[in-house]
Motif scaffolding. Sequence first.
Motif, PDB file in Angstrom:
ATOM      1  N   TYR A 749      15.491   3.494  24.195  1.00 11.07           N
ATOM      2  CA  TYR A 749      14.295   4.217  23.693  1.00 11.07           C
ATOM      3  C   TYR A 749      14.186   3.983  22.300  1.00 11.07           C
ATOM      4  O   TYR A 749      15.166   4.324  21.663  1.00 11.07           O
ATOM      5  CB  TYR A 749      14.138   5.683  24.120  1.00 11.07           C
ATOM      6  CG  TYR A 749      12.728   6.188  23.821  1.00 11.07           C
ATOM      7  CD1 TYR A 749      11.635   5.598  24.155  1.00 11.07           C
ATOM      8  CD2 TYR A 749      12.617   6.689  22.752  1.00 11.07           C
ATOM      9  CE1 TYR A 749      10.273   6.239  24.011  1.00 11.07           C
ATOM     10  CE2 TYR A 749      11.318   7.408  22.318  1.00 11.07           C
ATOM     11  CZ  TYR A 749      10.204   7.015  23.003  1.00 11.07           C
ATOM     12  OH  TYR A 749       9.052   7.342  22.582  1.00 11.07           O
ATOM     13  N   THR A 750      13.265   3.514  21.616  1.00  8.15           N
ATOM     14  CA  THR A 750      12.812   3.496  20.628  1.00  8.15           C
ATOM     15  C   THR A 750      11.300   3.844  20.389  1.00  8.15           C
ATOM     16  O   THR A 750      10.559   3.509  21.401  1.00  8.15           O
ATOM     17  CB  THR A 750      13.073   2.187  19.846  1.00  8.15           C
ATOM     18  OG1 THR A 750      12.101   1.316  20.440  1.00  8.15           O
ATOM     19  CG2 THR A 750      14.416   1.746  19.483  1.00  8.15           C
ATOM     20  N   GLY A 751      10.901   4.574  19.192  1.00  7.89           N
ATOM     21  CA  GLY A 751       9.466   4.807  19.271  1.00  7.89           C
ATOM     22  C   GLY A 751       9.052   6.274  18.819  1.00  7.89           C
ATOM     23  O   GLY A 751      10.149   6.892  17.962  1.00  7.89           O
ATOM     24  N   ASP A 752       7.693   6.578  19.184  1.00 14.35           N
ATOM     25  CA  ASP A 752       7.258   7.983  18.877  1.00 14.35           C
ATOM     26  C   ASP A 752       7.979   9.150  18.575  1.00 14.35           C
ATOM     27  O   ASP A 752       8.219   9.505  17.201  1.00 14.35           O
ATOM     28  CB  ASP A 752       6.245   8.223  19.628  1.00 14.35           C
ATOM     29  CG  ASP A 752       4.977   7.442  19.668  1.00 14.35           C
ATOM     30  OD1 ASP A 752       5.072   6.242  18.793  1.00 14.35           O
ATOM     31  OD2 ASP A 752       4.115   7.161  20.233  1.00 14.35           O
ATOM     32  N   ASN A 753       9.033   9.336  19.277  1.00 16.49           N
ATOM     33  CA  ASN A 753       9.441  10.633  19.302  1.00 16.49           C
ATOM     34  C   ASN A 753      10.816  10.725  18.451  1.00 16.49           C
ATOM     35  O   ASN A 753      11.519  11.647  18.295  1.00 16.49           O
ATOM     36  CB  ASN A 753       9.829  11.276  20.526  1.00 16.49           C
ATOM     37  CG  ASN A 753       8.584  11.447  21.380  1.00 16.49           C
ATOM     38  OD1 ASN A 753       7.581  11.631  20.711  1.00 16.49           O
ATOM     39  ND2 ASN A 753       8.328  11.426  22.358  1.00 16.49           N
ATOM     40  N   LEU A 754      10.986   9.448  17.887  1.00 12.84           N
ATOM     41  CA  LEU A 754      12.277   9.331  17.134  1.00 12.84           C
ATOM     42  C   LEU A 754      11.887   8.989  15.715  1.00 12.84           C
ATOM     43  O   LEU A 754      10.962   8.384  15.348  1.00 12.84           O
ATOM     44  CB  LEU A 754      13.290   8.146  17.801  1.00 12.84           C
ATOM     45  CG  LEU A 754      13.992   8.374  19.244  1.00 12.84           C
ATOM     46  CD1 LEU A 754      14.562   7.117  19.587  1.00 12.84           C
ATOM     47  CD2 LEU A 754      14.951   9.491  18.954  1.00 12.84           C
ATOM     48  N   ALA A 755      12.953   9.172  14.933  1.00 11.32           N
ATOM     49  CA  ALA A 755      13.069   9.107  13.558  1.00 11.32           C
ATOM     50  C   ALA A 755      12.896   7.510  13.286  1.00 11.32           C
ATOM     51  O   ALA A 755      13.746   6.778  14.174  1.00 11.32           O
ATOM     52  CB  ALA A 755      14.070   9.678  12.786  1.00 11.32           C
ATOM     53  N   LYS A 756      12.274   7.076  12.372  1.00 11.83           N
ATOM     54  CA  LYS A 756      12.138   5.543  11.948  1.00 11.83           C
ATOM     55  C   LYS A 756      13.583   5.037  11.920  1.00 11.83           C
ATOM     56  O   LYS A 756      14.381   5.816  11.121  1.00 11.83           O
ATOM     57  CB  LYS A 756      11.234   5.314  10.824  1.00 11.83           C
ATOM     58  CG  LYS A 756      10.589   4.149  10.960  1.00 11.83           C
ATOM     59  CD  LYS A 756       9.424   3.965   9.757  1.00 11.83           C
ATOM     60  CE  LYS A 756       8.939   2.735   9.767  1.00 11.83           C
ATOM     61  NZ  LYS A 756       8.389   1.732  10.390  1.00 11.83           N
ATOM     62  N   GLY A 757      13.908   3.896  12.135  1.00 12.18           N
ATOM     63  CA  GLY A 757      15.346   3.347  12.069  1.00 12.18           C
ATOM     64  C   GLY A 757      16.398   4.042  13.044  1.00 12.18           C
ATOM     65  O   GLY A 757      17.430   3.678  12.943  1.00 12.18           O
ATOM     66  N   THR A 758      15.906   4.645  14.029  1.00  4.67           N
ATOM     67  CA  THR A 758      16.823   5.037  15.097  1.00  4.67           C
ATOM     68  C   THR A 758      16.504   4.546  16.438  1.00  4.67           C
ATOM     69  O   THR A 758      15.210   4.167  16.598  1.00  4.67           O
ATOM     70  CB  THR A 758      17.112   6.574  14.888  1.00  4.67           C
ATOM     71  OG1 THR A 758      15.847   7.322  15.498  1.00  4.67           O
ATOM     72  CG2 THR A 758      17.281   6.954  13.556  1.00  4.67           C
ATOM     73  N   LYS A 759      17.475   4.757  17.410  1.00  9.32           N
ATOM     74  CA  LYS A 759      17.169   4.465  18.524  1.00  9.32           C
ATOM     75  C   LYS A 759      17.798   5.420  19.528  1.00  9.32           C
ATOM     76  O   LYS A 759      18.620   6.072  19.027  1.00  9.32           O
ATOM     77  CB  LYS A 759      17.410   3.058  19.024  1.00  9.32           C
ATOM     78  CG  LYS A 759      19.096   2.881  18.876  1.00  9.32           C
ATOM     79  CD  LYS A 759      19.348   1.310  19.287  1.00  9.32           C
ATOM     80  CE  LYS A 759      20.814   1.159  18.949  1.00  9.32           C
ATOM     81  NZ  LYS A 759      21.244  -0.079  19.192  1.00  9.32           N
ATOM     82  N   SER A 760      17.366   5.372  20.809  1.00  6.98           N
ATOM     83  CA  SER A 760      18.171   6.182  21.788  1.00  6.98           C
ATOM     84  C   SER A 760      18.681   5.427  22.737  1.00  6.98           C
ATOM     85  O   SER A 760      17.962   4.799  23.361  1.00  6.98           O
ATOM     86  CB  SER A 760      17.230   7.763  22.259  1.00  6.98           C
ATOM     87  OG  SER A 760      17.740   8.182  23.321  1.00  6.98           O
ATOM     88  N   LEU A 761      20.022   5.904  23.159  1.00  8.16           N
ATOM     89  CA  LEU A 761      20.549   5.134  24.464  1.00  8.16           C
ATOM     90  C   LEU A 761      21.065   6.390  25.339  1.00  8.16           C
ATOM     91  O   LEU A 761      21.544   7.323  24.816  1.00  8.16           O
ATOM     92  CB  LEU A 761      21.863   4.370  23.931  1.00  8.16           C
ATOM     93  CG  LEU A 761      21.776   3.290  22.820  1.00  8.16           C
ATOM     94  CD1 LEU A 761      23.117   2.631  23.057  1.00  8.16           C
ATOM     95  CD2 LEU A 761      20.673   2.314  23.324  1.00  8.16           C
ATOM     96  N   ALA A 762      20.714   6.130  26.716  1.00  5.57           N
ATOM     97  CA  ALA A 762      21.114   7.121  27.517  1.00  5.57           C
ATOM     98  C   ALA A 762      22.196   6.667  28.456  1.00  5.57           C
ATOM     99  O   ALA A 762      22.094   5.692  28.966  1.00  5.57           O
ATOM    100  CB  ALA A 762      19.868   7.591  28.302  1.00  5.57           C
ATOM    101  N   PHE A 763      23.178   7.696  28.563  1.00  3.84           N
ATOM    102  CA  PHE A 763      24.208   7.191  29.504  1.00  3.84           C
ATOM    103  C   PHE A 763      24.688   8.328  30.548  1.00  3.84           C
ATOM    104  O   PHE A 763      24.296   9.398  30.564  1.00  3.84           O
ATOM    105  CB  PHE A 763      25.383   7.160  29.013  1.00  3.84           C
ATOM    106  CG  PHE A 763      25.638   5.691  27.941  1.00  3.84           C
ATOM    107  CD1 PHE A 763      26.152   4.729  28.240  1.00  3.84           C
ATOM    108  CD2 PHE A 763      25.139   6.035  26.716  1.00  3.84           C
ATOM    109  CE1 PHE A 763      26.147   3.562  27.311  1.00  3.84           C
ATOM    110  CE2 PHE A 763      25.009   5.041  25.669  1.00  3.84           C
ATOM    111  CZ  PHE A 763      25.706   4.040  25.837  1.00  3.84           C
ATOM    112  N   HIS A 764      24.823   7.668  31.712  1.00  4.33           N
ATOM    113  CA  HIS A 764      25.581   8.416  32.964  1.00  4.33           C
ATOM    114  C   HIS A 764      26.979   8.396  32.701  1.00  4.33           C
ATOM    115  O   HIS A 764      27.334   7.145  32.505  1.00  4.33           O
ATOM    116  CB  HIS A 764      25.362   8.038  34.236  1.00  4.33           C
ATOM    117  CG  HIS A 764      23.828   7.879  34.873  1.00  4.33           C
ATOM    118  ND1 HIS A 764      23.004   9.116  34.844  1.00  4.33           N
ATOM    119  CD2 HIS A 764      23.153   6.911  35.307  1.00  4.33           C
ATOM    120  CE1 HIS A 764      21.842   8.687  35.228  1.00  4.33           C
ATOM    121  NE2 HIS A 764      21.960   7.515  35.674  1.00  4.33           N
ATOM    122  N   VAL A 765      27.657   9.490  32.350  1.00  2.00           N
ATOM    123  CA  VAL A 765      28.978   9.475  32.128  1.00  2.00           C
ATOM    124  C   VAL A 765      29.749  10.063  33.208  1.00  2.00           C
ATOM    125  O   VAL A 765      29.389  11.118  33.579  1.00  2.00           O
ATOM    126  CB  VAL A 765      29.320  10.045  30.536  1.00  2.00           C
ATOM    127  CG1 VAL A 765      30.882   9.885  30.490  1.00  2.00           C
ATOM    128  CG2 VAL A 765      28.451   9.374  29.772  1.00  2.00           C
TER     129      VAL A 765
END
Lengths: 801, 357
Positions: A749-765
């Motif tokens: 995910y990248t976009g609205d709810n994230l700070a500029k220049g960051t991204k989010s990855l989600a893992f099942h661990v």
Amino acid sequence: MRLPLSWLKQYVDVDLPAQDLAHRLTMAGIEVGEIEVIGGWKEVFVGQVTDVRPHPNADRLRLCVVTTGAEEMEVVCGAPNVAAGQKICFAKVGANIYNTHTQRQETLEAATIRGVESQGMICSAVELGLGDDHSGIIELPDDAPTGTLLDDYLGDTVLDLELTPNRLDCLSVLGVAHEVAALTGKKVREPEVSYEESGTPIADQIKISVADPDLCRRYTASLLRGVSIGPSPQWLQDRLTSAGLRPINNVVDVTNFVMLEYNQPLHSFDLDLIKDATVIVRRAKPGEKLITLDGEERKLSADNLVIADANDPIGLGGVMGGANSEISVATVNVLLESATFDGPNNRETAQSMELRTEATLRFEKGLRPELAPIALRRATQLIQEVAGGTIAPGIVDVVSGEGIDAPVVPLTSAKIKRMLGMAVGMKQVKETLDGLGFTWEAAGRDELKVTVPYWRNDVNIEEDLVEEVVRTIGYDSVPTTMLSSPIPFQQPVAIMGLRDQVKDLLAAAGIQEVINYPLVTLQQLEQVESLDRASLPLRVANPMSSDREYLRPTLRASLLANLESNQGHGAGPFRMFEAGRTFWPREGDLPEERETVAGVLAGLRHEPSWLEDESLVDFFDAKGVVEWLLARLGVASTYEPADDPAFHPGRCAHIKFGDALLGIVGEVHPAVMARLGLEQPQVAAFELYLDPVLAALPRSQRQFEPLPVFPSATRDLALTMPADVPAGRVSQLIMRHRGVDRAELFDIYTGDNLAKGTKSLAFHVYFQARDRTLTNEEVNKSVDGLLRSLERELNVTLRNA
Amino acid sequence: MTEPSAQPPTAEGIDEITRSASAELDTLADLEAVDQWRVSYLGRRGALTTVLRGLATLEVEERRTVGALANKAKTTLEEKLEERVRQINEANLMRSASEDRLDVTLPGRPPLSGRLHPTTKIVREICDAFVAMGFGVVEGPEVEWDHYNFEMLNIPKGHPARDMWNTLWVDYEDPKGDSAMLLRTHTSPMQARVMESREPPIRVVVPGKCYRYEATDATHEWHFYQVEGLAVGEGITFADLKGTLYEFARRMFGEDRKIRFRCDYFPFVEPGVDMSIDCFACEGNGDGCRICRDSGWIEIMGAGMIHPKVLEGVGYDPEKYTGFAFGMGPERIAMLKYGIDDIRHFYSNDLRFLRQF
């Protein structure tokens, strides 16, 4: 080689139908390609024109009275050359001839032409299928027997022999006659040669010497004076024509006839054009030139053998005569040459001058020296017959130190048994050899000393004689057995096994195998590679066309060309791979041939279906194939951003195993796509180099891993990080953490709810212990540890934490 | 519905509960009603539970008898409940299945499909046939020296038989000046390479690409495959060659195949032959057959006993060892088997062609 049966029958009785004879020859190694029947005209006779009158209604037609002896008929004829008294080919109603108007073979019917009934037709060569000349009718010789069926007079059957290079003997009618005799149990009638000699002996009229005997094993010559040059008699012309040669004049025609009869090429010189009555057989001197009979000026070197007079070359030995000593209408005295020239040298001269003649076709295969005087005498006799003149007593016969003895080859019954796996009785062996014209002498009970007849140049060792026996008695007589020796140990070739496995896997992944030519153009290569002009790929020295010139160092070019040519046929999916070799030059050695596999994916991701969307393949389709393939092979691959001129600069990765480069995967560079005319928006491609893949394969057999007994625990982690942190490094770090069994990336995910220049990855661990069920506290502790190390190493934090 | 009762339980009372509960259960058609039924009979305050609870008020003797009856009744009702639930579930499934109909004539979801090239398939089929007879499979370089492609095969420079192989030469200057480089014109160079690198007994087949300087037409390609075969050892005969190739022909083309040999010429074998099989399309009758062109026979490969000069060339004693060799064109065999009429289809890589195999 065209073999008219009428000619063959002069030397051997043939009572088999042509089809059967062709079959026997073919089975014995003299392959008959086609059987051409000349004739089959039925109601066509030798006729005579007794009267020619004008046609009452047409200026260009005439009324002819034709007799066949038994009956007289009136026919209309339009040929300009028809004349009373002529012998002609007369087609009666019912004849089977070629109709030049309908352009078909038809049965002739009575016709009324300009008001006059024509009861048949006087034929041209075209109507009888004997040639292309439709300008006039065929005029038969005066001695043609009126009333004879033309099928009997001119009909023939021609066998077209497709000879293998060893059977030189069957380039001659007599050679085939010997073969036919052996296969059908008949005897050969060789021509009887005798003539009267008179005047000064040849030895006193001309000086002949051989300066380079290594290139001329035997040189024989005869001399005729007072010949009259003119056209050959019809029978001689017909023989040459039927074999596909063009009649020239009586002397030259005889030399060609005897060549076709005996295989020995001969050459006739105008004696009066030979300077100082001297003939020297020698290597050409540097700078010497000769205008050959075809009018070409040939530059000669010491590699070429010439026939020279006191000053200059007058012939290119065994290849072609010189224009300066050519037989012409003015020729009165003839020197006739029959020699044995060296095969390889003759071949080289002919090839270097691109001058392959009927003579070189024979000399290059190595004629036997015994043949030269036999053919010489035959030709001398025939020249006298057709051109008159007197023959000087004797012949010149210069023999090199090598001698002219016939080869003697031993043959034992033990050898026959050892080669064939069956015994052949000595009696049968002897009979077979007799039939083929070999002579033999018994040397003990089970051994023969076999002398090879002069027309065979292909029998030199015992194995050759075994073949003579078995091909004559037939291969059907040999039993059928299985190899009885122990089966040798077979060590499988690892790289071949890997390549086959990769091919199977890629086909299973829904990719079609293609096979391309390995020769490409530089331009093709430049479109997909950065070529180093200083070390170009290997090149073919004699390419058949400019688009097949360089040995490919990559499979890319042709695969992308395959894609381009197939994209016209639909929307895909286009999924193709090739497993082939690329070629890498090495100093002083054969090139390295690297087994390479490459694939291209383009167009629709799924087969077109009402159930599927119309998404298109991209980078991750190709990478998925590569990951899956390598995983199936047991190779743990990693991927690093890479630069390659063929690939999209931001969508290309090197496939690695440790430090070893296994291949490359990516999307094709938009500029390359445009150059190649590939359909937008993207083409995904991969290459794998099988040598490093082979080295990366697990050394030992894959070992069973016990299934987990205890349940695993799952945590979903949504992680935030700077946008440029590669997902691969995050996964790697998670996977390596203690207690983590596996991790699945399920969202980016990248976009609205994230700070500029960051991204989010989600893992099942997934956490797992081999020996117990993990407690909540243990898992939590592990997650905490993992988050700490993620933050420390990659600046990755838990989202919204 | 029976109210909870303070009455001491009796056998009759239990019977009555069982009967009425069973009758009621049979009338219920949905799981919700069945669950209510369960609560009212088997639940904590259910009729039967109440009865069981009342057992304590009975005399020991009576308690044993009635208790047994009550337990049996409980088991019976539980079993009936289970059976009823199963029936209702099944009925529900049947109903919903009959409502969720698909148009089964609609096309299915197609998997991606990849195939091997027809040449690959035929080459493997050929090799497998020989592997079954104890042959190994090896490959050799496609770029070769004249030495292996010709000289070692009894085809010296200047030999007229070189005309049988129109050669594509590689542009290469040999520092020593004696070795010409070429694209191999046949797989036969591996005969010498294999023999040089091993001791008899040898049994191998060699598949691979070959190249000739030749114009292409429906039956000629300049780029094609061959499968070469080689067996060398003590006591190997022409009869063994026949037997081996006969087994091969039966495996590739059917058990009833017949084979025929005719004399042919290859400089590296003596005797040399050409093997045909009787036509599998017309069963050897020949009349009007397109496959065998009326002859009843189809030429499949060249073969022969290895020439003693070839054996000597690799340092084998031809008085001790004999052997046979053979070579065939897989494309030709594929054309025969699949009825392909033009060899140029093979390497033009038109997916419409390749997807047929």
